[in-house]
Design a protein around this motif. Structure first.
Motif, short mmCIF file in Angstrom:
data_model
loop_
_atom_site.label_atom_id
_atom_site.label_comp_id
_atom_site.label_asym_id
_atom_site.label_seq_id
_atom_site.Cartn_x
_atom_site.Cartn_y
_atom_site.Cartn_z
N GLY A 55 0.77 -1.24 0.00
CA GLY A 55 0.00 0.00 0.00
C GLY A 55 0.80 1.29 0.00
N THR A 57 2.54 4.37 -1.59
CA THR A 57 2.22 5.08 -2.83
C THR A 57 3.28 6.12 -3.18
N THR A 68 -5.27 10.17 -6.55
CA THR A 68 -5.13 9.19 -5.48
C THR A 68 -5.19 7.79 -6.07
N SER A 70 -5.26 3.66 -5.48
CA SER A 70 -5.65 2.67 -4.49
C SER A 70 -5.59 1.29 -5.10
#
Length: 115
Positions: A55, A57, A68, A70
């Motif tokens: 996770g 980034t 963003t 995900s």
């Protein structure tokens, strides 16, 4: 071999938002990193954002605070939420998955930002 398919591109006015989705045909567990590149007409393909299996980034400077990324390891998908879109964001956006140097690409989805 896992295949990646992008969706969600389209035409949007400057300042608007889009959400790109990248769906994998199988498990994305083998991809230590996934993300998005984009390529504008006549320009090189540039890295936009990446996300690791855990996770973490990273974003290119020009999209920080607006985009963003995900990743859903249970749904085998990676999304890119794009807000405050600018004319310069117009490009074909490509999803990728990196499995220790072996890279899988999607076919791309067009994003066009109009004034």
């Amino acid at each position: 071999q896992v295949q990646l398919v992008e969706s969600g591109g389209g035409l949007v006015q400057a300042g608007g938002s889009l959400r790109l989705a990248c769906a994998a045909s199988g498990s994305i567990d083998s991809f230590n990193s996934m993300g998005w590149y984009r390529q504008a007409p006549g320009k090189q393909r540039d890295l936009v954002a990446t996300i690791t299996r855990s996770g973490n980034t990273r974003y290119r400077d020009s999209v920080k605070g607006r985009f963003t990324i995900s990743r859903d390891n249970t749904k085998n998908s990676v999304d890119l939420r794009m807000d405050s879109l600018q004319l310069e964001d117009t490009a074909v956006y490509y999803c990728f998955g990196n499995d220790l140097g072996y890279v899988v690409w999607g076919q791309g989805t067009q994003v066009t930002v109009s004034s």
